[in-house]
Design a protein around this motif. Structure first.
Motif, PDB file in Angstrom:
ATOM      1  N   ASP A  39      60.107  19.525  14.141  1.00  0.00           N
ATOM      2  CA  ASP A  39      61.051  20.356  13.403  1.00  0.00           C
ATOM      3  C   ASP A  39      62.155  19.465  12.859  1.00  0.00           C
ATOM      4  N   GLY A  40      61.989  19.009  11.610  1.00  0.00           N
ATOM      5  CA  GLY A  40      62.999  18.148  11.001  1.00  0.00           C
ATOM      6  C   GLY A  40      63.149  16.841  11.757  1.00  0.00           C
ATOM      7  N   ASP A  41      64.387  16.571  12.186  1.00  0.00           N
ATOM      8  CA  ASP A  41      64.670  15.328  12.907  1.00  0.00           C
ATOM      9  C   ASP A  41      64.199  15.365  14.347  1.00  0.00           C
ATOM     10  N   ARG A  42      63.720  16.500  14.806  1.00  0.00           N
ATOM     11  CA  ARG A  42      63.406  16.639  16.233  1.00  0.00           C
ATOM     12  C   ARG A  42      61.914  16.858  16.480  1.00  0.00           C
ATOM     13  N   ALA A  43      61.525  16.455  17.684  1.00  0.00           N
ATOM     14  CA  ALA A  43      60.175  16.715  18.168  1.00  0.00           C
ATOM     15  C   ALA A  43      60.276  17.466  19.480  1.00  0.00           C
ATOM     16  N   LEU A  44      59.417  18.437  19.679  1.00  0.00           N
ATOM     17  CA  LEU A  44      59.311  19.102  20.973  1.00  0.00           C
ATOM     18  C   LEU A  44      58.213  18.394  21.753  1.00  0.00           C
ATOM     19  N   VAL A  45      58.584  17.894  22.933  1.00  0.00           N
ATOM     20  CA  VAL A  45      57.691  17.039  23.714  1.00  0.00           C
ATOM     21  C   VAL A  45      57.545  17.605  25.123  1.00  0.00           C
ATOM     22  N   ARG A  46      56.302  17.709  25.576  1.00  0.00           N
ATOM     23  CA  ARG A  46      56.038  18.179  26.938  1.00  0.00           C
ATOM     24  C   ARG A  46      55.993  16.968  27.867  1.00  0.00           C
ATOM     25  N   PRO A  71      57.068  19.828  37.647  1.00  0.00           N
ATOM     26  CA  PRO A  71      56.124  20.446  36.718  1.00  0.00           C
ATOM     27  C   PRO A  71      56.494  20.118  35.268  1.00  0.00           C
ATOM     28  N   PRO A  72      55.516  20.090  34.365  1.00  0.00           N
ATOM     29  CA  PRO A  72      55.804  19.795  32.961  1.00  0.00           C
ATOM     30  C   PRO A  72      56.754  20.819  32.354  1.00  0.00           C
ATOM     31  N   ARG A  73      57.587  20.340  31.448  1.00  0.00           N
ATOM     32  CA  ARG A  73      58.485  21.221  30.695  1.00  0.00           C
ATOM     33  C   ARG A  73      58.595  20.649  29.282  1.00  0.00           C
ATOM     34  N   VAL A  74      59.005  21.477  28.340  1.00  0.00           N
ATOM     35  CA  VAL A  74      59.158  21.052  26.953  1.00  0.00           C
ATOM     36  C   VAL A  74      60.621  20.698  26.706  1.00  0.00           C
ATOM     37  N   GLU A  75      60.848  19.516  26.143  1.00  0.00           N
ATOM     38  CA  GLU A  75      62.193  19.094  25.793  1.00  0.00           C
ATOM     39  C   GLU A  75      62.257  18.763  24.313  1.00  0.00           C
ATOM     40  N   SER A  76      63.448  18.859  23.749  1.00  0.00           N
ATOM     41  CA  SER A  76      63.675  18.509  22.352  1.00  0.00           C
ATOM     42  C   SER A  76      64.249  17.100  22.299  1.00  0.00           C
ATOM     43  N   PRO A 115      51.408  16.536  16.314  1.00  0.00           N
ATOM     44  CA  PRO A 115      51.187  17.162  17.617  1.00  0.00           C
ATOM     45  C   PRO A 115      49.979  16.538  18.314  1.00  0.00           C
ATOM     46  N   GLY A 116      50.150  16.302  19.601  1.00  0.00           N
ATOM     47  CA  GLY A 116      49.103  15.654  20.379  1.00  0.00           C
ATOM     48  C   GLY A 116      49.374  14.189  20.642  1.00  0.00           C
ATOM     49  N   ASP A 117      50.261  13.555  19.853  1.00  0.00           N
ATOM     50  CA  ASP A 117      50.617  12.159  20.097  1.00  0.00           C
ATOM     51  C   ASP A 117      51.286  12.018  21.466  1.00  0.00           C
ATOM     52  N   TRP A 118      50.918  10.973  22.189  1.00  0.00           N
ATOM     53  CA  TRP A 118      51.649  10.595  23.396  1.00  0.00           C
ATOM     54  C   TRP A 118      52.748   9.633  22.987  1.00  0.00           C
ATOM     55  N   VAL A 119      53.954   9.882  23.486  1.00  0.00           N
ATOM     56  CA  VAL A 119      55.110   9.091  23.070  1.00  0.00           C
ATOM     57  C   VAL A 119      55.944   8.700  24.289  1.00  0.00           C
ATOM     58  N   CYS A 158      67.613   7.965  31.690  1.00  0.00           N
ATOM     59  CA  CYS A 158      67.692   6.511  31.520  1.00  0.00           C
ATOM     60  C   CYS A 158      66.338   5.832  31.691  1.00  0.00           C
ATOM     61  N   ARG A 159      65.473   6.378  32.529  1.00  0.00           N
ATOM     62  CA  ARG A 159      64.144   5.784  32.665  1.00  0.00           C
ATOM     63  C   ARG A 159      63.377   5.965  31.355  1.00  0.00           C
ATOM     64  N   ILE A 160      62.393   5.123  31.129  1.00  0.00           N
ATOM     65  CA  ILE A 160      61.494   5.336  30.001  1.00  0.00           C
ATOM     66  C   ILE A 160      60.439   6.338  30.468  1.00  0.00           C
ATOM     67  N   ARG A 161      60.457   7.520  29.890  1.00  0.00           N
ATOM     68  CA  ARG A 161      59.523   8.557  30.304  1.00  0.00           C
ATOM     69  C   ARG A 161      58.463   8.759  29.212  1.00  0.00           C
ATOM     70  N   TRP A 162      57.449   9.506  29.542  1.00  0.00           N
ATOM     71  CA  TRP A 162      56.356   9.720  28.593  1.00  0.00           C
ATOM     72  C   TRP A 162      56.106  11.215  28.448  1.00  0.00           C
ATOM     73  N   GLY A 163      55.570  11.585  27.308  1.00  0.00           N
ATOM     74  CA  GLY A 163      55.279  12.989  27.069  1.00  0.00           C
ATOM     75  C   GLY A 163      54.368  13.142  25.866  1.00  0.00           C
ATOM     76  N   GLN A 164      53.927  14.367  25.622  1.00  0.00           N
ATOM     77  CA  GLN A 164      53.006  14.653  24.527  1.00  0.00           C
ATOM     78  C   GLN A 164      53.681  15.587  23.526  1.00  0.00           C
ATOM     79  N   VAL A 165      53.623  15.204  22.260  1.00  0.00           N
ATOM     80  CA  VAL A 165      54.264  15.983  21.202  1.00  0.00           C
ATOM     81  C   VAL A 165      53.579  17.335  21.067  1.00  0.00           C
TER      82      VAL A 165
END
Length: 256
Positions: free
Chosen positions: A163-170, A185-190, A206-210, A152-159
């Motif tokens: 893959d199609g409609d999805r982005a893998l973000v750390r 610790p950082p983890r990758v989420e879809s 890839p590399g965009d902060w979102v 629910c919080r607005i979180r931040w991550g790096q692409v």
């Protein structure tokens, strides 16, 4: 970007899950994809009973006539110095109007958070108004509560990749050690960036902060925006962890 369109980007993810706002989430996505702003979109935005009063508070306290002004919308979802320009009395009066009827005798616990430095940022609503922080103390509900708080919080991550409609973000998820909330610790989420090709972000690389809200990528973040989102989120976590005796409206839900 127009403020109403920016609002769509952050409000659509929970709306699509049925958590808040009007029932027509498909219309909200269509507005975002088309980039259109008209009275229909404004009416949809007014239907968000959680977010809309904060937008009104920020606008009125800043001398801005439109709650969907870009400056107001960005302040609420991401964070800007506009939040620190609001008078304490103005924030407190708004809390009185909107939350005393809901929390009754527990209302002073919300005032604690405002007096400790809480401002009308989305993280305030997540960590002070929602009941989930209080539920972390219940072993039967702690895991579910932590998941809801994190999504629910607005979180931040790096692409990392697309893959199609999805982005893998750390990104760094919330963790709870039995006393404090912090980042693990950082983890990758879809995360979704579109649905069947329909979205509102345009191209990511890839590399965009979102920014992310629930299961969606909401927006690209500039260096300034990334810093502001981190700043206001960490400040609110410090208030929730260390500066208040009671954990907001959660107590009203647990013991009321």
């Amino acid at each position: 970007m127009n403020g109403a369109q920016l609002f769509v980007r952050y409000a659509y993810p929970p709306n699509s899950l049925g958590y808040c706002g009007p029932a027509d989430s498909a219309a909200l996505l269509q507005y975002g994809a088309a980039g259109v702003v008209d009275p229909g979109l404004v009416e949809l935005a007014r239907g968000f009973a959680g977010a809309w009063p904060y937008l009104e508070l920020i606008a009125s306290g800043s001398g801005i006539s439109d709650p969907l002004d870009r400056r107001v919308v960005e302040a609420y979802w991401v964070g800007t110095p506009l939040l620190d320009s609001l008078r304490l009395g103005h924030i407190a009066a708004s809390m009185e109007d909107r939350f005393r009827p809901r929390t009754g005798l527990q209302f002073p616990h919300l005032v604690e958070s405002v007096l400790a430095g809480g401002v009308p940022h989305h993280s305030f609503h997540v960590f002070c108004i929602y009941p989930w922080v209080g539920l972390l103390r219940d072993d039967r509900k702690a895991t579910a509560a932590l998941t809801v708080l994190d999504r629910c919080r607005i979180r931040w991550g790096q692409v990392e990749s697309l893959d199609g409609d999805r982005a893998l973000v750390r990104s760094r998820p919330l963790v709870y050690d039995g006393h404090d909330l912090a980042f693990g610790p950082p983890r990758v989420e879809s995360a979704l960036r579109s649905a069947s090709g329909l979205g509102y972000l345009g191209e990511l690389v890839p590399g965009d902060w979102v920014s992310l809200h629930w299961d969606w990528v909401c927006d690209r973040l500039t260096t300034r925006q990334l810093g502001q989102l981190r700043h206001f989120t960490l400040r609110q976590l410090d208030i929730t962890n260390h500066r208040v005796e009671h954990r907001g409206a959660a107590l009203a839900v647990e013991h009321g």
